[in-house]
Design an enzyme around this catalytic site. Sequence first.
Site, PDB file in Angstrom:
ATOM      1  N   ASN A  15     -32.589  43.528  52.752  1.00 22.55           N
ATOM      2  CA  ASN A  15     -33.839  42.746  52.692  1.00 22.55           C
ATOM      3  C   ASN A  15     -34.341  42.419  54.093  1.00 22.55           C
ATOM      4  O   ASN A  15     -35.547  42.472  54.350  1.00 22.55           O
ATOM      5  CB  ASN A  15     -33.638  41.467  51.880  1.00 22.55           C
ATOM      6  CG  ASN A  15     -33.761  41.717  50.393  1.00 22.55           C
ATOM      7  OD1 ASN A  15     -34.860  41.978  49.893  1.00 22.55           O
ATOM      8  ND2 ASN A  15     -32.647  41.690  49.685  1.00 22.55           N
ATOM      9  N   MET A  91     -24.979  33.529  51.942  1.00 26.23           N
ATOM     10  CA  MET A  91     -24.051  33.113  50.889  1.00 26.23           C
ATOM     11  C   MET A  91     -23.748  31.611  50.890  1.00 26.23           C
ATOM     12  O   MET A  91     -23.002  31.144  50.035  1.00 26.23           O
ATOM     13  CB  MET A  91     -22.734  33.899  51.009  1.00 26.23           C
ATOM     14  CG  MET A  91     -22.903  35.392  50.839  1.00 26.23           C
ATOM     15  SD  MET A  91     -23.759  35.828  49.310  1.00 26.23           S
ATOM     16  CE  MET A  91     -22.412  35.637  48.154  1.00 26.23           C
ATOM     17  N   ASN A 108     -36.390  32.270  49.964  1.00 21.88           N
ATOM     18  CA  ASN A 108     -35.189  33.032  49.591  1.00 21.88           C
ATOM     19  C   ASN A 108     -35.556  34.109  48.574  1.00 21.88           C
ATOM     20  O   ASN A 108     -36.574  34.005  47.891  1.00 21.88           O
ATOM     21  CB  ASN A 108     -34.161  32.068  48.970  1.00 21.88           C
ATOM     22  CG  ASN A 108     -32.854  32.759  48.619  1.00 21.88           C
ATOM     23  OD1 ASN A 108     -32.333  33.574  49.375  1.00 21.88           O
ATOM     24  ND2 ASN A 108     -32.303  32.441  47.454  1.00 21.88           N
ATOM     25  N   HIS A 110     -33.815  36.185  45.263  1.00 21.64           N
ATOM     26  CA  HIS A 110     -32.695  36.116  44.322  1.00 21.64           C
ATOM     27  C   HIS A 110     -32.807  37.289  43.345  1.00 21.64           C
ATOM     28  O   HIS A 110     -33.900  37.563  42.828  1.00 21.64           O
ATOM     29  CB  HIS A 110     -32.742  34.784  43.560  1.00 21.64           C
ATOM     30  CG  HIS A 110     -31.634  34.637  42.578  1.00 21.64           C
ATOM     31  ND1 HIS A 110     -30.337  34.367  42.963  1.00 21.64           N
ATOM     32  CD2 HIS A 110     -31.610  34.756  41.224  1.00 21.64           C
ATOM     33  CE1 HIS A 110     -29.571  34.316  41.883  1.00 21.64           C
ATOM     34  NE2 HIS A 110     -30.316  34.551  40.817  1.00 21.64           N
ATOM     35  N   GLU A 175     -36.993  44.027  45.264  1.00 25.34           N
ATOM     36  CA  GLU A 175     -36.823  42.961  46.269  1.00 25.34           C
ATOM     37  C   GLU A 175     -37.506  43.366  47.570  1.00 25.34           C
ATOM     38  O   GLU A 175     -38.176  42.554  48.217  1.00 25.34           O
ATOM     39  CB  GLU A 175     -35.332  42.709  46.536  1.00 25.34           C
ATOM     40  CG  GLU A 175     -34.580  42.149  45.352  1.00 25.34           C
ATOM     41  CD  GLU A 175     -33.139  41.784  45.705  1.00 25.34           C
ATOM     42  OE1 GLU A 175     -32.883  41.313  46.826  1.00 25.34           O
ATOM     43  OE2 GLU A 175     -32.257  41.973  44.847  1.00 25.34           O
TER      44      GLU A 175
HETATM   45  C1  GRF Z   1     -29.871  40.613  47.433  1.00 27.59           C
HETATM   46  O1  GRF Z   1     -29.640  41.076  46.130  1.00 27.59           O
HETATM   47  C2  GRF Z   1     -30.545  39.267  47.402  1.00 27.59           C
HETATM   48  O2  GRF Z   1     -31.404  39.118  46.319  1.00 27.59           O
HETATM   49  C3  GRF Z   1     -29.396  38.322  47.292  1.00 27.59           C
HETATM   50  O3  GRF Z   1     -28.387  38.876  48.076  1.00 27.59           O
HETATM   51  C4  GRF Z   1     -28.568  40.287  48.151  1.00 27.59           C
HETATM   52  C5  GRF Z   1     -28.633  40.637  49.609  1.00 27.59           C
HETATM   53  O4  GRF Z   1     -28.733  42.002  49.815  1.00 27.59           O
HETATM   54  N1  GRF Z   1     -29.789  36.986  47.678  1.00 27.59           N
HETATM   55  P1  GRF Z   1     -29.081  42.552  51.259  1.00 27.59           P
HETATM   56  O5  GRF Z   1     -28.010  41.984  52.211  1.00 27.59           O
HETATM   57  O6  GRF Z   1     -30.443  42.090  51.634  1.00 27.59           O
HETATM   58  O7  GRF Z   1     -28.965  44.041  51.151  1.00 27.59           O
END
Ligand code: GRF
Length: 217
Positions: A15, A91, A108, A110, A175
């Site tokens: 992301n 996290m 954020n 999700h 996402e």
């Molecule tokens: C994603 O699925 C996001 O929605 C969640 O954690 C994951 C992170 O993935 N909060 P990345 O590190 O961005 O690949």
Amino acid sequence: MGLKIGAIASGGGSNLQSILDACNEGRIDGEVVVVLSDNHDAFALERAKKAGIPAVVVALDPREGREEHDRKVVAALKEHGADTVALAGYMLMVTKVLLDAFPQRVINIHPALLPSFPGLHVQQAAIDYGAKFSGCTVHFVDEGMDSGPIVIQAVVPIRDDDTAQTLGARILREEHRIYPQALQYLAEGRLEISGRRVLLKPASPGSGALHNPSVKY
Ligand code: GRF
């Protein structure tokens, strides 16, 4: 003036990458000024370095409280001039210390359709529940778990043969679309929080003329 984004990620940072790419391509009016992680091994830090962006580790010290930790996070974000905080696979729960330092500016992503399936392992949870659709949600962050006002959601089907991995990959593609879009709405000043709802104000109408090459208002 564009957004000065401080991104916080604990893991792979795909992301984060979608945000970096969108900034570079002008799809977000802004730039990532710092990437923070609580995890030394987060690949997100490598992505930052590759992009020439400061990568900072603020590890959780088990002797200190969460608010104390967030004070260090806020200091690092401010030091690099961030005015907006994009959590991207972070996290740890954030505290009032971070939220008060960036009012209505912590956002954020999700991987589920909130308010269904907050928390962790939500792709498997959606499959196990028997839901026929899942998706992803960009939301403002409050002190709860994935409970802040919703900015954008995208919906994907859940197939009979899905695993957490196949569903997760389908969700992740969305996402990478909606997170940059939500940040661009924020950059344009188009998001208005009204109680639990986030209202999208219309884009500036401009003069009605077409500009070629395109012109930014
Ligand atoms: C994603 O699925 C996001 O929605 C969640 O954690 C994951 C992170 O993935 N909060 P990345 O590190 O961005 O690949």
